[in-house]
Design a protein around this motif. Structure first.
Motif, PDB file in Angstrom:
ATOM      1  N   ALA A  89      -7.235  -7.059  12.154  1.00 29.06           N
ATOM      2  CA  ALA A  89      -7.298  -5.596  12.075  1.00 29.06           C
ATOM      3  C   ALA A  89      -7.078  -4.940  13.433  1.00 29.06           C
ATOM      4  N   ASP A  90      -6.542  -3.738  13.396  1.00 32.88           N
ATOM      5  CA  ASP A  90      -6.311  -2.949  14.615  1.00 32.88           C
ATOM      6  C   ASP A  90      -7.469  -1.998  14.899  1.00 32.88           C
ATOM      7  N   VAL A  91      -8.082  -1.473  13.832  1.00 35.58           N
ATOM      8  CA  VAL A  91      -9.179  -0.512  13.969  1.00 35.58           C
ATOM      9  C   VAL A  91     -10.281  -0.869  12.973  1.00 35.58           C
ATOM     10  N   ALA A  92     -11.526  -0.811  13.435  1.00 36.13           N
ATOM     11  CA  ALA A  92     -12.676  -0.994  12.551  1.00 36.13           C
ATOM     12  C   ALA A  92     -13.507   0.274  12.555  1.00 36.13           C
ATOM     13  N   LEU A  93     -13.749   0.840  11.382  1.00 32.02           N
ATOM     14  CA  LEU A  93     -14.667   1.970  11.239  1.00 32.02           C
ATOM     15  C   LEU A  93     -16.028   1.383  10.899  1.00 32.02           C
ATOM     16  N   LEU A  94     -17.009   1.579  11.790  1.00 31.04           N
ATOM     17  CA  LEU A  94     -18.301   0.910  11.653  1.00 31.04           C
ATOM     18  C   LEU A  94     -19.441   1.910  11.553  1.00 31.04           C
ATOM     19  N   ASP A  95     -20.175   1.860  10.455  1.00 27.78           N
ATOM     20  CA  ASP A  95     -21.405   2.645  10.367  1.00 27.78           C
ATOM     21  C   ASP A  95     -22.393   2.090  11.397  1.00 27.78           C
ATOM     22  N   ILE A  96     -23.049   2.963  12.142  1.00 28.15           N
ATOM     23  CA  ILE A  96     -24.007   2.490  13.135  1.00 28.15           C
ATOM     24  C   ILE A  96     -25.167   1.772  12.462  1.00 28.15           C
ATOM     25  N   ARG A  97     -25.669   2.322  11.374  1.00 27.26           N
ATOM     26  CA  ARG A  97     -26.812   1.736  10.689  1.00 27.26           C
ATOM     27  C   ARG A  97     -26.364   0.970   9.453  1.00 27.26           C
ATOM     28  N   MET A  98     -26.494  -0.343   9.516  1.00 22.77           N
ATOM     29  CA  MET A  98     -26.202  -1.189   8.366  1.00 22.77           C
ATOM     30  C   MET A  98     -27.232  -2.309   8.315  1.00 22.77           C
ATOM     31  N   PRO A  99     -27.523  -2.846   7.131  1.00 21.77           N
ATOM     32  CA  PRO A  99     -28.486  -3.941   7.033  1.00 21.77           C
ATOM     33  C   PRO A  99     -27.945  -5.206   7.676  1.00 21.77           C
ATOM     34  N   GLY A 100     -28.842  -6.089   8.102  1.00 20.52           N
ATOM     35  CA  GLY A 100     -28.402  -7.315   8.750  1.00 20.52           C
ATOM     36  C   GLY A 100     -27.816  -7.012  10.109  1.00 20.52           C
ATOM     37  N   THR A 101     -26.572  -7.399  10.316  1.00 17.83           N
ATOM     38  CA  THR A 101     -25.868  -7.094  11.565  1.00 17.83           C
ATOM     39  C   THR A 101     -25.427  -5.640  11.531  1.00 17.83           C
ATOM     40  N   ASP A 102     -25.983  -4.819  12.431  1.00 16.05           N
ATOM     41  CA  ASP A 102     -25.642  -3.393  12.389  1.00 16.05           C
ATOM     42  C   ASP A 102     -24.300  -3.127  13.063  1.00 16.05           C
ATOM     43  N   GLY A 103     -23.910  -1.860  13.069  1.00 15.93           N
ATOM     44  CA  GLY A 103     -22.610  -1.501  13.610  1.00 15.93           C
ATOM     45  C   GLY A 103     -22.463  -1.767  15.093  1.00 15.93           C
ATOM     46  N   ILE A 104     -23.550  -1.641  15.838  1.00 21.76           N
ATOM     47  CA  ILE A 104     -23.488  -1.865  17.283  1.00 21.76           C
ATOM     48  C   ILE A 104     -23.215  -3.327  17.595  1.00 21.76           C
ATOM     49  N   GLU A 105     -23.944  -4.228  16.946  1.00 21.09           N
ATOM     50  CA  GLU A 105     -23.719  -5.653  17.167  1.00 21.09           C
ATOM     51  C   GLU A 105     -22.330  -6.059  16.696  1.00 21.09           C
ATOM     52  N   ALA A 106     -21.894  -5.482  15.591  1.00 19.86           N
ATOM     53  CA  ALA A 106     -20.548  -5.771  15.104  1.00 19.86           C
ATOM     54  C   ALA A 106     -19.506  -5.288  16.107  1.00 19.86           C
ATOM     55  N   CYS A 107     -19.718  -4.098  16.646  1.00 19.56           N
ATOM     56  CA  CYS A 107     -18.805  -3.542  17.649  1.00 19.56           C
ATOM     57  C   CYS A 107     -18.728  -4.446  18.870  1.00 19.56           C
ATOM     58  N   ARG A 108     -19.874  -4.925  19.327  1.00 18.04           N
ATOM     59  CA  ARG A 108     -19.908  -5.800  20.500  1.00 18.04           C
ATOM     60  C   ARG A 108     -19.124  -7.087  20.241  1.00 18.04           C
ATOM     61  N   ALA A 109     -19.344  -7.698  19.089  1.00 14.71           N
ATOM     62  CA  ALA A 109     -18.646  -8.934  18.759  1.00 14.71           C
ATOM     63  C   ALA A 109     -17.145  -8.702  18.633  1.00 14.71           C
TER      64      ALA A 109
END
Length: 216
Positions: free
Chosen positions: A49-69
């Motif tokens: 993917a070129d762009v990921a739209l990530l909700d900040i608050r999500m169960p489990g791995t949240d958007g911030i951790e996903a963004c970092r990875a």
């Protein structure tokens, strides 16, 4: 070139709505809709993917951790989805490598524009959003010393100052009475010399270095 997008939000109606808006665009393809951050990271890897739209608050791995990875492991750029009742997360999201922020009630045309802007390597700095982000960011202790600005030329410092004020390349070109191509070159030099990822980090640097003072 088709922009491949992953939409991650634990609310099915939200992610389906965003996906529907984006997928009808001739230059955008939604390659995955997922409900948590771990699935988002996996989808970005699998689909390139070129762009990921990530909700900040999500169960489990949240958007911030996903963004970092995603930032550390791929070339995909992340845009955070927020309602601004979650301002305490903004600081961490910026450090995680977010390239932009969208309100969940974003207008259809603005959503499409944001995906195209971020995919092109720019950052989303809508003034209505940037002021809140900068206020939150500058209220916290800096994680590291701000880069020294003395490596910049006078014109590059001017460019950084205008970036921090939320001006577009066209608006900066008008202020400096130069071409947009020249401004793009100055912006590129600022990012390279200061070791910054994008315009959002440039704005943060301008505030942390004292080049611009937060309003208040």
């Amino acid at each position: 070139m088709t922009i491949r997008v992953v939409v991650a939000d634990d609310q099915e109606l939200v992610r389906s709505g965003f996906a529907l808006i984006l997928d009808v665009q001739p230059d955008i393809e939604v390659v995955a809709e997922v409900g948590d951050g771990a699935q988002a990271v996996d989808a970005v890897r699998r689909h390139g993917a070129d762009v990921a739209l990530l909700d900040i608050r999500m169960p489990g791995t949240d958007g911030i951790e996903a963004c970092r990875a995603i930032s550390e492991q791929t070339g995909c750029r992340s845009v955070m989805l927020t309602t601004f009742d979650s301002e305490e997360y903004v600081y961490d999201a910026l450090h995680a490598g977010a390239s932009g922020f969208l309100l969940k009630d974003v207008r259809r045309d603005d959503l499409v524009h944001a995906v195209r802007v971020v995919a092109a390597g720019d950052s989303l700095l809508a003034p209505s959003v940037a002021r809140r982000l900068i206020a939150e960011y500058t209220a916290r202790p800096a994680a590291a010393p701000a880069p020294r600005l003395d490596v910049l030329t006078a014109r590059e410092r001017e460019t950084l100052l205008h970036l921090a004020r939320g001006l577009s390349n066209a608006e900066i070109a008008a202020e400096l009475v130069v071409s947009e191509h020249t401004v793009k070159t100055h912006v590129g030099n600022v990012l390279a010399k200061l070791g910054l990822r994008d315009r959002i980090q440039a704005v943060i640097c301008a505030y942390e270095s004292g080049l611009v003072a937060p309003a208040g």
